[in-house]
Write a protein that holds these residues in place. Structure first.
Motif, PDB file in Angstrom:
ATOM      1  N   THR A 169      -6.208 -19.783  32.274  1.00 29.72           N
ATOM      2  CA  THR A 169      -6.127 -20.314  33.592  1.00 29.72           C
ATOM      3  C   THR A 169      -5.387 -21.748  33.378  1.00 29.72           C
ATOM      4  O   THR A 169      -4.711 -21.975  34.119  1.00 29.72           O
ATOM      5  N   ASP A 175      -5.256 -15.058  38.954  1.00 30.09           N
ATOM      6  CA  ASP A 175      -6.281 -15.476  38.022  1.00 30.09           C
ATOM      7  C   ASP A 175      -7.514 -14.698  38.326  1.00 30.09           C
ATOM      8  O   ASP A 175      -8.300 -14.910  39.203  1.00 30.09           O
ATOM      9  N   GLU A 176      -7.608 -13.763  37.533  1.00 27.60           N
ATOM     10  CA  GLU A 176      -8.916 -12.643  37.547  1.00 27.60           C
ATOM     11  C   GLU A 176      -9.040 -12.491  38.982  1.00 27.60           C
ATOM     12  O   GLU A 176     -10.363 -12.447  39.403  1.00 27.60           O
TER      13      GLU A 176
HETATM   14 MG   LIG Z   1     -10.084 -18.850  33.862  1.00 27.17          MG
END
Ligand SMILES: [Mg+2]
Ligand SMILES: Nc1ncnc2c1ncn2[C@@H]1O[C@H](COP(=O)(O)OP(=O)(O)OP(=O)(O)O)[C@@H](O)[C@H]1O
Lengths: 280, 371
Positions: free
Chosen positions: B43, B158-159
């Motif tokens: 991240t 992000d995911e």
């Molecule tokens: Mg992360």
């Protein structure tokens, strides 16, 4: 049946708080002879509005004999800008402290927290000195307004900060990637989510400022005083007979705005204090 | 369009360095997957690319334009968050339009883009709802729509699928992949799901503790891992690791399993690895072999020499398409993968064949690849 003691206790507590209000109300509608001849709890024989009228526009307060209405207006002129400005600055402060963190943000926050536990008396002298330097000593606007804004900032900032920490930071990150800047994010993303905390803060500030006596008595000249100070003067003004009914009516008039605010916005107050910030 | 180059990116929080010099270069319109365990800095790296965090060192180039120091809005990048981060007070329509308004796109054009995006993601019927009136999958669609509307040069994810249930995840996975083909832009996709990484990525960067362990195609990451971390991280069930000692036999170079009684089972070393392993004679090294490379005899390809061993079946896990066999070789537990029709019973013995051609070897101390 097991509930009975609870109801009993609650009823007693309610009576305890309501009794003074009841006495004020009935007394304000009585004539002076009635007050002397009747028991304090007795209902007025006829509802006499003289005391209310006199308190509003006829009673002698300091050098004026126009009743409390000029001071009532003073209080509004004080409370409206002070509440709006202190709430607005508190909102921006809270927004910065949670979503635009900078080096030393925590230290500033803890110093602000300290501001919420200062007693009123501590700031009297330094504030008087500042007001003297700014040549605004004794004024309602901007003098007393400024005092209340500054004193209130610790509280309003704390309220907004604690509310905004629960708003996910991803919203701010998303908005920044979406091309919005500091104020646009505040305006379009944060403020629309802030109604509960704006209500809480505004009610809190309104009550604190409206009911405040000390700052009013210290920082304003006689014709600029807020209503709380005027009531004190009214009660203090020594005449041949003490007009209890007028005193009571004046005090009730001064209490009406806070009551109205609670009736209109009280549900937000409860909701804002108990509910979290945003759901999804 | 969209070629991303990261040069020696460093990031420190106070004294803690969390990224230790990241170097990545993607081709045009590539789908780059960043994968690694929690806390490895994925991240953080994405935030640095987006401009949401300030790098402590290094350069970011997008289409040869240097992005360092530019604010997020000037980077021509869109981002999709794990939490979706839809603006709760705005309708779906306004969520999508927000970025366009910020960029002062003319109104007629905005409406056109909105309708295109809504059609593409099949969210036309949701436009007047607020985010809390949407299911997780619908919210994710809107979040993707919000990113697409801007037509950025680079997408960051992000995911994005980790809050969805398994079925929806598979659907959205192929949908994002399809979008990538349709939009012809570069995407950087963070995940810690290795199936997502393998199925979606053109290029995978495996990260650990702020360092890129390997950067390569899914095939090379899976079949040719650069070190023991990558080998163990990618693949499920995980690769088997056995301590072995190479030694010279009459038949050629062999591996004795460390800790075996007597000679135990000797595993032959295929000719192409013998050169590299001769340098390790007598030393304990780590053999890595995937479960599917320990399998039924008779699965050999043309010209492949299998080494078969008879082992005890300790546990069976039928997964459907194949069956996992838990067994033990000279005291070390192993997982093998056999065809579901293979008849096996717990407690009985079975013959398993080792595809030694596909085995890999690591230094037990630093995990680096030996052969
Ligand atoms: Mg992360
Ligand atoms: N603001 C910060 N201050 C200090 N350390 C931080 C900060 N943000 C992240 N870190 C640290 O940096 C490291 C990398 O964090 P990051 O969020 O990039 O991990 P991640 O790979 O995205 O993990 P996950 O898969 O759990 O999302 C972590 O060790 C984290 O504790």
């Amino acid at each position: 049946m097991r509930r009975l003691p609870i109801y009993l206790l609650l009823t007693l507590a309610a009576l305890f708080f309501l009794l003074p209000l009841y006495i004020m109300l009935v007394t304000s509608f009585k004539t002076m002879p009635e007050i002397y001849n009747q028991g304090i709890l007795a209902l007025p024989r006829q509802f006499d509005l003289y005391a209310w009228r006199h308190a509003w526009s006829g009673a002698t307060i300091g050098a004026s004999n126009q009743g409390i209405h000029p001071f009532f207006i003073n209080s509004f002129e004080l409370v409206i800008p002070a509440v709006i400005i202190s709430t607005a600055i508190g909102a921006i402060n809270g927004y910065i402290l949670t979503h635009w963190r900078f080096r030393g943000a925590n230290i500033i926050f803890y110093l602000l927290l300290l501001g919420t536990v200062f007693p009123f008396q501590i700031i009297l002298l330094p504030m008087a000195w500042v007001q003297g330097k700014l040549h605004i000593a004794g004024t309602l606007i901007p003098g007393l307004v400024m005092v209340h804004i500054i004193y209130g900032l610790a509280f309003t900032t704390l309220f907004f900060r604690n509310y905004y920490v629960s708003i996910p930071h991803d919203l701010v990150r998303a908005a920044r990637v979406d091309g919005a800047g500091f104020f646009r994010i505040f305006w379009r993303v944060m403020l629309p989510l802030s109604t509960p905390i704006i209500m809480v803060t505004a009610i809190w500030q309104f009550t604190m400022i409206w009911n405040n006596f000390l700052f009013g008595v210290v920082f304003t000249n006689s014709d600029q005083q807020p209503v709380t100070v005027a009531i004190n003067d009214l009660v203090d003004t020594v005449t041949s007979v003490h007009m209890w009914n007028v005193d009571m009516a004046a005090a009730l008039i001064a209490a009406i705005p806070t009551l109205v605010v609670y009736l209109l916005a009280g549900k937000y107050f409860v909701r804002g204090l108990t509910g979290g910030a945003v759901k999804g | 369009m969209g070629k991303l180059i990261l040069q020696d990116i460093h990031k420190s929080y106070g004294k803690d360095e969390v990224l230790h010099g990241i170097n990545i270069e993607t081709g045009e319109n590539q789908f780059l997957v960043l994968i690694g365990p929690s806390g490895c800095g994925k991240t953080t790296l994405l935030n640095i690319i987006a401009g949401l965090e300030q790098e402590s060192g290094g350069d970011i180039l997008l289409n040869d334009r240097r992005l360092n120091g530019l604010s997020p809005k000037d980077r021509d990048i869109a981002m999709v968050f794990q939490s979706y981060a839809l603006y709760p007070s705005m309708t779906v329509r306004n969520n999508i339009l927000f970025a366009l308004e910020n960029r002062k796109v003319p109104k007629a054009e905005r409406e056109q883009i909105l309708m295109d995006v809504a059609r593409m993601l099949q969210i036309e019927h949701l436009l007047d709802r607020r985010p809390r009136q949407l299911s997780g999958g619908q919210q994710q669609r809107v979040a993707i729509g919000r990113a697409i509307a801007r037509r950025p040069t680079l997408f960051l994810f992000d995911e994005p699928l980790s809050n969805l249930d398994a079925k929806l995840r598979v659907e959205m996975r192929s949908e994002i992949k399809r979008l990538h083909q349709q939009l012809q832009t570069s995407m950087v996709y963070v995940t810690h799901d290795q199936i997502e990484a393998m199925t979606m990525g053109d290029l995978i960067a495996v990260m650990n503790e702020g360092v890129i362990q390997q950067l390569g195609s899914p095939e090379s990451i899976y079949n040719d891992p650069a070190n023991r971390f990558v080998a163990g991280f990618m693949g499920s069930p995980s690769m088997n690791f056995l301590p072995v000692v190479p030694r010279e036999e009459a038949s050629g170079l062999c591996l004795r399993v460390a800790g075996a009684e007597g000679d135990g089972n000797l595993l032959p070393v295929p000719p192409k690895m013998q050169g590299a392993l001769r340098g390790q004679l007598g030393r304990r090294i780590t053999l890595g072999i995937r479960p599917e490379q320990i399998t039924d005899p008779g699965s050999a390809r043309e010209g492949e020499a299998l080494h078969s061993i008879e082992l005890d079946v300790e546990l069976l896990e039928p997964t459907g398409p194949d069956t996992l066999v838990f067994t033990r070789l000279d005291g070390h537990s192993l997982v093998a993968r056999v065809h579901p029709s293979t008849h096996l019973q717990i407690g009985s013995r079975c013959t398993l064949s080792f595809h030694m051609e596909r085995a890999v070897f690591f230094d037990p101390e630093n995990g680096s690849r030996l052969a």
